[in-house]
Write a protein that holds these residues in place. Structure first.
Motif, PDB file in Angstrom:
ATOM      1  N   LEU A  68       0.834  -0.955  -0.091  1.00  0.00           N
ATOM      2  CA  LEU A  68       0.029  -0.148  -0.231  1.00  0.00           C
ATOM      3  C   LEU A  68       0.743   1.287   0.140  1.00  0.00           C
ATOM      4  O   LEU A  68       0.711   2.143  -0.759  1.00  0.00           O
ATOM      5  CB  LEU A  68      -0.882   0.035   1.071  1.00  0.00           C
ATOM      6  CG  LEU A  68      -2.133  -0.913   1.053  1.00  0.00           C
ATOM      7  CD1 LEU A  68      -2.899  -0.899   2.439  1.00  0.00           C
ATOM      8  CD2 LEU A  68      -3.069  -0.272   0.011  1.00  0.00           C
ATOM      9  N   HIS A  69       1.983   1.181   0.649  1.00  0.00           N
ATOM     10  CA  HIS A  69       2.825   2.456   0.871  1.00  0.00           C
ATOM     11  C   HIS A  69       3.463   2.460  -0.455  1.00  0.00           C
ATOM     12  O   HIS A  69       3.621   3.574  -0.996  1.00  0.00           O
ATOM     13  CB  HIS A  69       3.836   2.260   2.136  1.00  0.00           C
ATOM     14  CG  HIS A  69       4.921   3.456   2.024  1.00  0.00           C
ATOM     15  ND1 HIS A  69       4.590   4.483   2.329  1.00  0.00           N
ATOM     16  CD2 HIS A  69       6.194   3.233   1.779  1.00  0.00           C
ATOM     17  CE1 HIS A  69       5.698   5.370   2.345  1.00  0.00           C
ATOM     18  NE2 HIS A  69       6.544   4.659   2.033  1.00  0.00           N
ATOM     19  N   ALA A  70       3.927   1.565  -1.034  1.00  0.00           N
ATOM     20  CA  ALA A  70       4.885   1.700  -2.627  1.00  0.00           C
ATOM     21  C   ALA A  70       3.700   2.330  -3.362  1.00  0.00           C
ATOM     22  O   ALA A  70       4.163   2.931  -4.195  1.00  0.00           O
ATOM     23  CB  ALA A  70       5.237   0.169  -2.991  1.00  0.00           C
ATOM     24  N   VAL A  71       2.562   1.597  -3.675  1.00  0.00           N
ATOM     25  CA  VAL A  71       1.547   2.211  -4.682  1.00  0.00           C
ATOM     26  C   VAL A  71       1.346   3.669  -4.390  1.00  0.00           C
ATOM     27  O   VAL A  71       0.816   4.387  -5.255  1.00  0.00           O
ATOM     28  CB  VAL A  71       0.368   1.349  -4.789  1.00  0.00           C
ATOM     29  CG1 VAL A  71       0.748  -0.243  -5.294  1.00  0.00           C
ATOM     30  CG2 VAL A  71      -0.554   1.068  -3.787  1.00  0.00           C
ATOM     31  N   ALA A  72       1.440   3.928  -3.155  1.00  0.00           N
ATOM     32  CA  ALA A  72       1.092   5.300  -2.655  1.00  0.00           C
ATOM     33  C   ALA A  72       1.984   6.381  -3.201  1.00  0.00           C
ATOM     34  O   ALA A  72       1.717   7.434  -3.568  1.00  0.00           O
ATOM     35  CB  ALA A  72       0.680   5.420  -1.159  1.00  0.00           C
ATOM     36  N   CYS A  73       3.309   5.967  -2.913  1.00  0.00           N
ATOM     37  CA  CYS A  73       4.325   6.699  -3.468  1.00  0.00           C
ATOM     38  C   CYS A  73       4.284   7.037  -4.815  1.00  0.00           C
ATOM     39  O   CYS A  73       4.688   8.155  -5.724  1.00  0.00           O
ATOM     40  CB  CYS A  73       5.556   6.100  -3.049  1.00  0.00           C
ATOM     41  SG  CYS A  73       5.995   6.147  -1.224  1.00  0.00           S
ATOM     42  N   LEU A  74       3.643   6.152  -5.709  1.00  0.00           N
ATOM     43  CA  LEU A  74       3.708   5.973  -7.167  1.00  0.00           C
ATOM     44  C   LEU A  74       2.449   6.666  -7.610  1.00  0.00           C
ATOM     45  O   LEU A  74       2.341   7.177  -8.789  1.00  0.00           O
ATOM     46  CB  LEU A  74       4.040   4.623  -7.676  1.00  0.00           C
ATOM     47  CG  LEU A  74       5.518   4.292  -7.588  1.00  0.00           C
ATOM     48  CD1 LEU A  74       5.484   2.784  -7.883  1.00  0.00           C
ATOM     49  CD2 LEU A  74       6.514   4.685  -8.218  1.00  0.00           C
ATOM     50  N   VAL A 104       8.792  -8.173  -6.038  1.00  0.00           N
ATOM     51  CA  VAL A 104       7.658  -6.997  -5.620  1.00  0.00           C
ATOM     52  C   VAL A 104       6.615  -7.728  -4.629  1.00  0.00           C
ATOM     53  O   VAL A 104       6.439  -7.047  -3.640  1.00  0.00           O
ATOM     54  CB  VAL A 104       6.781  -6.415  -7.054  1.00  0.00           C
ATOM     55  CG1 VAL A 104       5.472  -5.615  -6.388  1.00  0.00           C
ATOM     56  CG2 VAL A 104       7.482  -5.337  -7.615  1.00  0.00           C
ATOM     57  N   CYS A 105       6.438  -8.863  -4.855  1.00  0.00           N
ATOM     58  CA  CYS A 105       5.792  -9.771  -3.995  1.00  0.00           C
ATOM     59  C   CYS A 105       6.307 -10.011  -2.636  1.00  0.00           C
ATOM     60  O   CYS A 105       5.804  -9.806  -1.642  1.00  0.00           O
ATOM     61  CB  CYS A 105       5.286 -10.974  -4.542  1.00  0.00           C
ATOM     62  SG  CYS A 105       3.945 -11.957  -3.388  1.00  0.00           S
ATOM     63  N   LYS A 106       7.707 -10.074  -2.677  1.00  0.00           N
ATOM     64  CA  LYS A 106       8.547 -10.296  -1.548  1.00  0.00           C
ATOM     65  C   LYS A 106       8.909  -8.968  -0.926  1.00  0.00           C
ATOM     66  O   LYS A 106       9.114  -8.989   0.660  1.00  0.00           O
ATOM     67  CB  LYS A 106       9.891 -11.097  -1.797  1.00  0.00           C
ATOM     68  CG  LYS A 106       9.379 -12.641  -2.232  1.00  0.00           C
ATOM     69  CD  LYS A 106      10.802 -13.318  -2.580  1.00  0.00           C
ATOM     70  CE  LYS A 106      10.653 -14.867  -2.776  1.00  0.00           C
ATOM     71  NZ  LYS A 106      10.216 -15.419  -1.465  1.00  0.00           N
ATOM     72  N   TRP A 107       8.848  -7.962  -1.693  1.00  0.00           N
ATOM     73  CA  TRP A 107       9.729  -6.784  -1.080  1.00  0.00           C
ATOM     74  C   TRP A 107       9.006  -5.649  -1.846  1.00  0.00           C
ATOM     75  O   TRP A 107       9.620  -5.027  -2.773  1.00  0.00           O
ATOM     76  CB  TRP A 107      11.294  -6.829  -0.987  1.00  0.00           C
ATOM     77  CG  TRP A 107      11.869  -5.731  -0.211  1.00  0.00           C
ATOM     78  CD1 TRP A 107      11.509  -5.149   1.137  1.00  0.00           C
ATOM     79  CD2 TRP A 107      12.783  -4.854  -0.954  1.00  0.00           C
ATOM     80  NE1 TRP A 107      12.404  -4.194   1.500  1.00  0.00           N
ATOM     81  CE2 TRP A 107      12.751  -3.863   0.402  1.00  0.00           C
ATOM     82  CE3 TRP A 107      13.228  -4.307  -2.023  1.00  0.00           C
ATOM     83  CZ2 TRP A 107      14.039  -2.645   0.153  1.00  0.00           C
ATOM     84  CZ3 TRP A 107      14.305  -3.381  -2.209  1.00  0.00           C
ATOM     85  CH2 TRP A 107      14.422  -2.729  -1.023  1.00  0.00           C
ATOM     86  N   PRO A 108       7.606  -5.088  -1.713  1.00  0.00           N
ATOM     87  CA  PRO A 108       7.011  -4.220  -2.583  1.00  0.00           C
ATOM     88  C   PRO A 108       7.940  -2.583  -2.418  1.00  0.00           C
ATOM     89  O   PRO A 108       7.827  -2.218  -3.408  1.00  0.00           O
ATOM     90  CB  PRO A 108       5.847  -3.829  -1.704  1.00  0.00           C
ATOM     91  CG  PRO A 108       5.336  -4.928  -1.102  1.00  0.00           C
ATOM     92  CD  PRO A 108       6.829  -5.813  -0.809  1.00  0.00           C
ATOM     93  N   THR A 109       8.779  -2.416  -1.424  1.00  0.00           N
ATOM     94  CA  THR A 109       9.363  -1.427  -1.382  1.00  0.00           C
ATOM     95  C   THR A 109      10.204  -1.198  -2.525  1.00  0.00           C
ATOM     96  O   THR A 109      10.717   0.153  -2.755  1.00  0.00           O
ATOM     97  CB  THR A 109      10.327  -1.333  -0.010  1.00  0.00           C
ATOM     98  OG1 THR A 109       9.447  -1.648   1.029  1.00  0.00           O
ATOM     99  CG2 THR A 109      10.894   0.023   0.346  1.00  0.00           C
ATOM    100  N   PRO A 167      14.927 -10.009  -2.661  1.00  0.00           N
ATOM    101  CA  PRO A 167      15.232  -8.438  -2.977  1.00  0.00           C
ATOM    102  C   PRO A 167      15.751  -7.583  -1.842  1.00  0.00           C
ATOM    103  O   PRO A 167      15.918  -6.589  -1.825  1.00  0.00           O
ATOM    104  CB  PRO A 167      13.771  -8.130  -3.344  1.00  0.00           C
ATOM    105  CG  PRO A 167      12.984  -9.165  -2.812  1.00  0.00           C
ATOM    106  CD  PRO A 167      13.682 -10.395  -2.829  1.00  0.00           C
ATOM    107  N   VAL A 168      15.327  -8.019  -0.505  1.00  0.00           N
ATOM    108  CA  VAL A 168      15.813  -7.215   0.596  1.00  0.00           C
ATOM    109  C   VAL A 168      17.107  -6.935   0.821  1.00  0.00           C
ATOM    110  O   VAL A 168      17.530  -5.799   1.123  1.00  0.00           O
ATOM    111  CB  VAL A 168      15.375  -7.879   1.788  1.00  0.00           C
ATOM    112  CG1 VAL A 168      16.280  -9.128   2.271  1.00  0.00           C
ATOM    113  CG2 VAL A 168      15.228  -6.963   3.207  1.00  0.00           C
TER     114      VAL A 168
END
Length: 389
Positions: A241-247, A275-280, A311-312
Protein backbone atom coordinates in the motif's frame (compact mmCIF):
# COMPACT_ATOMS: atom_id res chain seq x y z
CA UNK A 1 -6.04 50.83 27.79
CA UNK A 2 -4.73 48.73 24.91
CA UNK A 3 -1.18 49.24 26.14
CA UNK A 4 -2.20 48.23 29.68
CA UNK A 5 -3.96 45.13 28.44
CA UNK A 6 -0.97 44.26 26.30
CA UNK A 7 1.35 44.52 29.30
CA UNK A 8 -0.90 42.35 31.47
CA UNK A 9 -1.31 39.69 28.78
CA UNK A 10 2.39 39.72 27.98
CA UNK A 11 3.09 39.03 31.63
CA UNK A 12 0.68 36.11 31.59
CA UNK A 13 2.18 34.66 28.42
CA UNK A 14 5.69 34.90 29.77
CA UNK A 15 4.74 33.47 33.18
CA UNK A 16 1.96 30.93 32.52
CA UNK A 17 0.17 29.23 35.37
CA UNK A 18 -1.25 25.76 35.35
CA UNK A 19 -4.87 26.94 35.36
CA UNK A 20 -6.44 28.69 32.35
CA UNK A 21 -9.36 29.91 34.43
CA UNK A 22 -7.04 31.30 37.11
CA UNK A 23 -5.08 33.15 34.42
CA UNK A 24 -8.28 34.55 33.01
CA UNK A 25 -9.45 35.74 36.41
CA UNK A 26 -6.09 37.38 37.07
CA UNK A 27 -6.25 39.15 33.73
CA UNK A 28 -9.73 40.55 34.36
CA UNK A 29 -8.88 41.53 37.90
CA UNK A 30 -5.68 43.29 36.84
CA UNK A 31 -7.45 45.16 34.08
CA UNK A 32 -10.32 46.26 36.32
CA UNK A 33 -8.09 47.32 39.18
CA UNK A 34 -5.76 49.33 36.97
CA UNK A 35 -8.43 51.21 35.04
CA UNK A 36 -11.82 51.00 36.77
CA UNK A 37 -13.14 54.18 35.27
CA UNK A 38 -12.22 53.52 31.65
CA UNK A 39 -15.05 52.51 29.35
CA UNK A 40 -14.05 50.93 26.10
CA UNK A 41 -15.52 52.33 22.92
CA UNK A 42 -16.33 49.22 20.84
CA UNK A 43 -16.13 51.13 17.59
CA UNK A 44 -12.55 52.14 18.37
CA UNK A 45 -11.16 48.57 18.67
CA UNK A 46 -8.35 48.21 16.14
CA UNK A 47 -7.87 44.51 15.41
CA UNK A 48 -4.63 44.88 13.52
CA UNK A 49 -3.01 46.89 16.30
CA UNK A 50 -4.21 44.35 18.86
CA UNK A 51 -2.66 41.48 16.93
CA UNK A 52 0.68 43.26 16.82
CA UNK A 53 0.79 44.77 20.32
CA UNK A 54 -0.89 41.99 22.28
CA UNK A 55 -0.52 38.78 20.26
CA UNK A 56 3.02 39.38 18.97
CA UNK A 57 2.28 39.05 15.25
CA UNK A 58 4.37 40.87 12.70
CA UNK A 59 2.70 43.72 10.83
CA UNK A 60 2.35 41.56 7.71
CA UNK A 61 0.86 38.67 9.69
CA UNK A 62 -1.53 41.00 11.48
CA UNK A 63 -2.71 42.56 8.24
CA UNK A 64 -3.51 39.12 6.82
CA UNK A 65 -5.13 37.83 10.03
CA UNK A 66 -7.22 40.92 10.68
CA UNK A 67 -9.28 40.22 7.56
CA UNK A 68 -10.68 37.14 9.34
CA UNK A 69 -11.45 39.09 12.51
CA UNK A 70 -13.13 42.18 11.08
CA UNK A 71 -16.33 41.40 12.97
CA UNK A 72 -14.65 41.81 16.37
CA UNK A 73 -15.73 44.96 18.14
CA UNK A 74 -14.07 44.36 21.49
CA UNK A 75 -10.92 42.70 22.86
CA UNK A 76 -12.90 40.93 25.59
CA UNK A 77 -13.05 37.49 23.99
CA UNK A 78 -9.52 37.58 22.55
CA UNK A 79 -8.26 38.61 25.99
CA UNK A 80 -9.99 35.63 27.54
CA UNK A 81 -8.56 33.27 24.91
CA UNK A 82 -5.02 34.59 25.39
CA UNK A 83 -5.28 34.16 29.14
CA UNK A 84 -6.55 30.63 28.57
CA UNK A 85 -3.60 29.82 26.31
CA UNK A 86 -1.21 31.22 28.89
CA UNK A 87 -2.76 28.93 31.42
CA UNK A 88 -2.09 25.96 29.16
CA UNK A 89 1.59 26.87 29.22
CA UNK A 90 1.99 28.37 25.76
CA UNK A 91 4.73 30.99 25.46
CA UNK A 92 4.32 34.30 23.70
CA UNK A 93 6.01 32.88 20.61
CA UNK A 94 3.70 29.86 20.68
CA UNK A 95 0.64 32.10 20.88
CA UNK A 96 1.85 34.32 18.04
CA UNK A 97 2.38 31.26 15.82
CA UNK A 98 -1.03 29.85 16.73
CA UNK A 99 -2.91 33.10 16.05
CA UNK A 100 -1.06 33.61 12.76
CA UNK A 101 -2.02 30.06 11.78
CA UNK A 102 -5.65 30.28 12.91
CA UNK A 103 -6.77 33.86 13.69
CA UNK A 104 -10.32 32.73 14.41
CA UNK A 105 -9.05 30.92 17.48
CA UNK A 106 -9.36 34.29 19.22
CA UNK A 107 -13.13 34.05 18.72
CA UNK A 108 -13.49 30.67 20.46
CA UNK A 109 -15.57 30.57 23.61
CA UNK A 110 -13.46 29.77 26.66
CA UNK A 111 -16.24 28.56 28.96
CA UNK A 112 -18.41 27.12 26.18
CA UNK A 113 -15.74 25.30 24.14
CA UNK A 114 -12.08 25.50 25.15
CA UNK A 115 -12.44 24.63 28.83
CA UNK A 116 -14.71 21.60 28.11
CA UNK A 117 -12.26 20.42 25.44
CA UNK A 118 -9.37 20.57 27.89
CA UNK A 119 -11.43 18.73 30.49
CA UNK A 120 -12.36 16.05 27.96
CA UNK A 121 -8.79 15.57 26.75
CA UNK A 122 -7.57 15.37 30.33
CA UNK A 123 -10.11 12.63 30.87
CA UNK A 124 -8.55 10.73 27.94
CA UNK A 125 -5.22 10.76 29.75
CA UNK A 126 -3.50 13.66 28.00
CA UNK A 127 -1.13 15.72 30.12
CA UNK A 128 -1.07 19.54 30.13
CA UNK A 129 2.04 19.35 27.95
CA UNK A 130 0.23 17.05 25.48
CA UNK A 131 -2.73 19.43 25.31
CA UNK A 132 -0.56 22.48 24.71
CA UNK A 133 1.25 20.67 21.86
CA UNK A 134 -2.07 19.64 20.34
CA UNK A 135 -3.52 23.15 20.41
CA UNK A 136 -0.34 24.50 18.78
CA UNK A 137 -0.41 21.93 15.97
CA UNK A 138 -4.16 21.78 15.33
CA UNK A 139 -5.78 24.99 16.61
CA UNK A 140 -8.67 24.84 14.15
CA UNK A 141 -9.70 21.36 15.33
CA UNK A 142 -9.09 22.23 18.98
CA UNK A 143 -11.80 24.90 18.95
CA UNK A 144 -14.46 22.30 18.20
CA UNK A 145 -15.74 20.10 21.02
CA UNK A 146 -15.90 17.12 18.64
CA UNK A 147 -12.09 16.89 18.91
CA UNK A 148 -12.54 14.96 22.16
CA UNK A 149 -14.60 12.16 20.60
CA UNK A 150 -12.20 12.03 17.64
CA UNK A 151 -9.16 11.61 19.87
CA UNK A 152 -11.04 9.04 21.92
CA UNK A 153 -11.10 6.94 18.73
CA UNK A 154 -7.73 7.92 17.26
CA UNK A 155 -5.53 7.46 20.32
CA UNK A 156 -6.08 3.68 20.56
CA UNK A 157 -5.78 3.45 16.76
CA UNK A 158 -2.35 5.11 16.69
CA UNK A 159 -1.21 3.43 19.87
CA UNK A 160 0.02 6.56 21.66
CA UNK A 161 -0.29 10.32 21.64
CA UNK A 162 3.29 10.56 20.36
CA UNK A 163 2.38 8.48 17.30
CA UNK A 164 -0.63 10.70 16.65
CA UNK A 165 1.51 13.83 16.82
CA UNK A 166 3.92 12.64 14.11
CA UNK A 167 1.56 13.26 11.15
CA UNK A 168 0.22 16.44 12.79
CA UNK A 169 3.75 17.88 12.82
CA UNK A 170 3.79 17.58 9.04
CA UNK A 171 0.57 19.51 8.68
CA UNK A 172 -1.74 16.56 8.14
CA UNK A 173 -5.03 17.37 9.79
CA UNK A 174 -6.20 13.82 10.39
CA UNK A 175 -8.33 14.94 13.32
CA UNK A 176 -10.23 17.28 11.04
CA UNK A 177 -11.69 14.42 8.98
CA UNK A 178 -15.22 13.15 9.40
CA UNK A 179 -15.00 10.26 11.84
CA UNK A 180 -18.07 8.30 10.75
CA UNK A 181 -18.04 8.88 6.99
CA UNK A 182 -14.29 8.84 6.30
CA UNK A 183 -12.00 7.69 9.09
CA UNK A 184 -13.86 4.63 10.36
CA UNK A 185 -14.66 3.25 6.85
CA UNK A 186 -10.99 3.58 5.89
CA UNK A 187 -9.85 1.79 9.03
CA UNK A 188 -12.41 -0.95 8.39
CA UNK A 189 -11.17 -1.37 4.82
CA UNK A 190 -7.51 -1.87 5.73
CA UNK A 191 -8.52 -4.19 8.56
CA UNK A 192 -10.43 -6.30 6.02
CA UNK A 193 -7.18 -6.49 4.03
CA UNK A 194 -5.65 -8.45 6.89
CA UNK A 195 -3.75 -5.66 8.64
CA UNK A 196 -3.59 -5.98 12.40
CA UNK A 197 -3.69 -3.10 14.87
CA UNK A 198 0.08 -2.58 14.81
CA UNK A 199 0.28 -2.54 11.00
CA UNK A 200 -2.71 -0.19 10.77
CA UNK A 201 -0.99 2.25 13.11
CA UNK A 202 2.26 2.06 11.11
CA UNK A 203 0.40 2.57 7.84
CA UNK A 204 -1.39 5.72 8.97
CA UNK A 205 1.64 7.14 10.76
CA UNK A 206 3.65 6.85 7.55
CA UNK A 207 0.84 7.71 5.13
CA UNK A 208 -1.67 9.70 7.20
CA UNK A 209 -3.42 11.01 4.09
CA UNK A 210 -4.84 7.50 3.60
CA UNK A 211 -6.83 7.87 6.81
CA UNK A 212 -8.51 11.06 5.61
CA UNK A 213 -8.79 10.06 1.93
CA UNK A 214 -12.16 9.49 0.35
CA UNK A 215 -12.96 5.78 0.88
CA UNK A 216 -13.20 5.29 -2.88
CA UNK A 217 -9.64 6.48 -3.35
CA UNK A 218 -8.30 4.14 -0.68
CA UNK A 219 -10.21 1.26 -2.24
CA UNK A 220 -8.46 2.03 -5.53
CA UNK A 221 -5.09 1.90 -3.74
CA UNK A 222 -5.99 -1.50 -2.31
CA UNK A 223 -6.87 -2.78 -5.78
CA UNK A 224 -3.58 -1.38 -7.10
CA UNK A 225 -1.62 -3.18 -4.36
CA UNK A 226 -3.32 -6.43 -5.30
CA UNK A 227 -2.59 -5.67 -8.94
CA UNK A 228 1.17 -5.69 -8.38
CA UNK A 229 0.92 -9.22 -7.04
CA UNK A 230 0.61 -8.75 -3.29
CA UNK A 231 -2.57 -10.44 -2.04
CA UNK A 232 -4.69 -9.23 0.84
CA UNK A 233 -3.65 -10.92 4.04
CA UNK A 234 0.00 -11.00 2.98
CA UNK A 235 2.53 -9.83 5.53
CA UNK A 236 3.77 -7.43 2.85
CA UNK A 237 0.41 -5.80 2.13
CA UNK A 238 1.12 -2.71 4.27
CA UNK A 239 4.37 -2.13 2.39
CA UNK A 240 2.52 -2.69 -0.89
CA UNK A 241 0.00 0.00 0.00
CA UNK A 242 2.81 2.38 0.83
CA UNK A 243 4.62 1.58 -2.41
CA UNK A 244 1.62 2.22 -4.64
CA UNK A 245 0.79 5.34 -2.66
CA UNK A 246 4.24 6.74 -3.43
CA UNK A 247 3.80 6.08 -7.16
CA UNK A 248 0.13 7.19 -7.12
CA UNK A 249 -0.99 5.69 -10.44
CA UNK A 250 -1.02 2.46 -12.45
CA UNK A 251 0.86 4.22 -15.27
CA UNK A 252 3.74 5.19 -12.96
CA UNK A 253 3.87 1.68 -11.54
CA UNK A 254 4.09 0.19 -15.03
CA UNK A 255 6.88 2.62 -15.90
CA UNK A 256 8.73 1.67 -12.73
CA UNK A 257 8.47 -2.03 -13.56
CA UNK A 258 10.09 -1.39 -16.94
CA UNK A 259 12.89 0.56 -15.24
CA UNK A 260 13.53 -2.32 -12.85
CA UNK A 261 13.66 -4.85 -15.68
CA UNK A 262 16.22 -2.78 -17.54
CA UNK A 263 18.36 -1.72 -14.56
CA UNK A 264 18.41 -5.03 -12.67
CA UNK A 265 18.34 -7.39 -15.66
CA UNK A 266 15.07 -8.88 -14.47
CA UNK A 267 12.36 -10.65 -16.43
CA UNK A 268 8.65 -9.97 -15.86
CA UNK A 269 8.59 -13.02 -13.60
CA UNK A 270 11.58 -11.74 -11.62
CA UNK A 271 9.89 -8.38 -11.04
CA UNK A 272 6.71 -10.10 -9.90
CA UNK A 273 8.63 -12.25 -7.42
CA UNK A 274 10.65 -9.32 -6.09
CA UNK A 275 7.65 -7.01 -5.68
CA UNK A 276 5.63 -9.67 -3.89
CA UNK A 277 8.49 -10.35 -1.47
CA UNK A 278 9.56 -6.72 -1.03
CA UNK A 279 7.10 -4.09 -2.43
CA UNK A 280 9.44 -1.32 -1.29
CA UNK A 281 11.55 -2.03 -4.38
CA UNK A 282 9.01 -0.01 -6.36
CA UNK A 283 9.74 3.31 -4.72
CA UNK A 284 13.51 3.02 -4.30
CA UNK A 285 15.66 5.05 -6.68
CA UNK A 286 16.36 3.02 -9.80
CA UNK A 287 19.92 4.37 -9.97
CA UNK A 288 20.64 3.30 -6.39
CA UNK A 289 19.19 -0.16 -7.01
CA UNK A 290 21.23 -0.50 -10.19
CA UNK A 291 24.50 0.30 -8.41
CA UNK A 292 23.76 -2.35 -5.80
CA UNK A 293 22.67 -4.88 -8.40
CA UNK A 294 25.82 -4.33 -10.45
CA UNK A 295 27.97 -4.99 -7.39
CA UNK A 296 26.02 -8.11 -6.45
CA UNK A 297 26.21 -9.46 -9.99
CA UNK A 298 29.71 -8.46 -11.09
CA UNK A 299 31.57 -8.74 -7.78
CA UNK A 300 29.67 -11.21 -5.65
CA UNK A 301 28.69 -13.30 -8.67
CA UNK A 302 24.97 -13.57 -7.99
CA UNK A 303 22.46 -14.17 -10.77
CA UNK A 304 19.72 -11.54 -11.34
CA UNK A 305 17.04 -14.14 -10.61
CA UNK A 306 18.79 -15.01 -7.33
CA UNK A 307 18.60 -11.34 -6.30
CA UNK A 308 14.93 -11.17 -7.33
CA UNK A 309 14.15 -13.98 -4.91
CA UNK A 310 16.01 -12.10 -2.14
CA UNK A 311 15.21 -8.45 -2.95
CA UNK A 312 15.70 -7.26 0.62
CA UNK A 313 19.44 -7.25 -0.17
CA UNK A 314 18.79 -4.25 -2.36
CA UNK A 315 17.61 -2.31 0.65
CA UNK A 316 20.92 -2.73 2.49
CA UNK A 317 23.67 -0.13 2.39
CA UNK A 318 26.18 -0.77 -0.37
CA UNK A 319 29.09 0.88 1.41
CA UNK A 320 28.07 0.09 4.97
CA UNK A 321 27.08 -3.56 4.63
CA UNK A 322 27.15 -5.22 1.22
CA UNK A 323 30.77 -4.41 0.41
CA UNK A 324 32.35 -4.85 3.89
CA UNK A 325 30.73 -8.24 4.42
CA UNK A 326 31.70 -9.36 0.94
CA UNK A 327 35.31 -8.46 1.76
CA UNK A 328 35.15 -10.49 4.97
CA UNK A 329 33.61 -13.46 3.14
CA UNK A 330 36.30 -13.38 0.46
CA UNK A 331 39.09 -12.99 3.02
CA UNK A 332 37.86 -15.97 5.03
CA UNK A 333 37.45 -18.07 1.89
CA UNK A 334 40.90 -17.15 0.51
CA UNK A 335 42.50 -18.12 3.81
CA UNK A 336 40.63 -21.39 4.14
CA UNK A 337 38.58 -20.16 7.10
CA UNK A 338 35.18 -20.35 5.45
CA UNK A 339 33.42 -22.92 3.32
CA UNK A 340 33.07 -21.61 -0.24
CA UNK A 341 29.47 -22.72 -0.20
CA UNK A 342 28.55 -20.26 2.52
CA UNK A 343 25.50 -18.23 1.50
CA UNK A 344 26.37 -14.55 1.09
CA UNK A 345 22.72 -13.58 1.62
CA UNK A 346 22.69 -14.98 5.15
CA UNK A 347 25.86 -13.06 5.92
CA UNK A 348 24.48 -9.68 4.86
CA UNK A 349 21.04 -9.95 6.44
CA UNK A 350 22.44 -10.94 9.85
CA UNK A 351 22.49 -8.20 12.48
CA UNK A 352 25.87 -6.63 13.11
CA UNK A 353 26.16 -8.34 16.47
CA UNK A 354 25.38 -11.76 14.99
CA UNK A 355 27.74 -11.20 12.07
CA UNK A 356 30.64 -10.21 14.31
CA UNK A 357 30.06 -13.10 16.71
CA UNK A 358 29.78 -15.64 13.90
CA UNK A 359 32.33 -14.48 11.34
CA UNK A 360 34.82 -12.23 13.13
CA UNK A 361 35.29 -13.39 16.71
CA UNK A 362 35.98 -17.10 15.96
CA UNK A 363 39.03 -16.09 13.89
CA UNK A 364 40.83 -13.80 16.34
CA UNK A 365 43.92 -16.00 16.42
CA UNK A 366 44.08 -16.92 12.73
CA UNK A 367 43.20 -13.39 11.58
CA UNK A 368 43.97 -10.94 14.42
CA UNK A 369 43.42 -7.87 12.22
CA UNK A 370 40.08 -8.97 10.82
CA UNK A 371 37.92 -6.93 13.23
CA UNK A 372 39.97 -3.80 12.57
CA UNK A 373 39.86 -4.32 8.82
CA UNK A 374 36.10 -4.92 8.86
CA UNK A 375 35.54 -1.72 10.86
CA UNK A 376 37.65 0.21 8.33
CA UNK A 377 35.69 -1.30 5.43
CA UNK A 378 32.43 -0.19 7.03
CA UNK A 379 33.79 3.37 6.92
CA UNK A 380 34.45 3.14 3.20
CA UNK A 381 38.10 2.11 3.31
CA UNK A 382 39.52 -1.01 1.66
CA UNK A 383 42.37 -2.44 3.76
CA UNK A 384 45.25 -4.10 1.90
CA UNK A 385 44.23 -7.53 3.16
CA UNK A 386 40.82 -7.05 1.53
CA UNK A 387 42.20 -6.35 -1.96
CA UNK A 388 41.71 -9.46 -4.02
CA UNK A 389 42.79 -10.24 -7.54
Amino acid sequence: MLRLRSCVLSHLLSSPTTSPILSLHRLLSASAAAAPAVSLNPSSFAVEEYLVATCGLTRAQALKASAKLSHLKSPANPDAVLAFLAGLGLSGADVAALVAKDPRFLCAGVERTLAPVVAGLTGLGLSPCDISRLVSLAPNEFRHRSVVSKLDYLLPLFGSFGNLLRPLKHGTSIIGSDLERVVKPNVKLVAECGLGACDIAKLFIRDPWMLSAKPGRLLAMVACAEGIGVPRGSGMFRQALHAVACLSSAEKIAAKVEQLKKALRWSDADVGIAVCKWPTVLWWSTDVLQHKSEFLISKVGLEPAHIAHRPVMLGLSLEGRLKPRYYVMRFLQENGLLNHGRDYYNMVVASDKVFVNKFICPHKQAAPHLAQDYAAACKGEVPTRFRFT
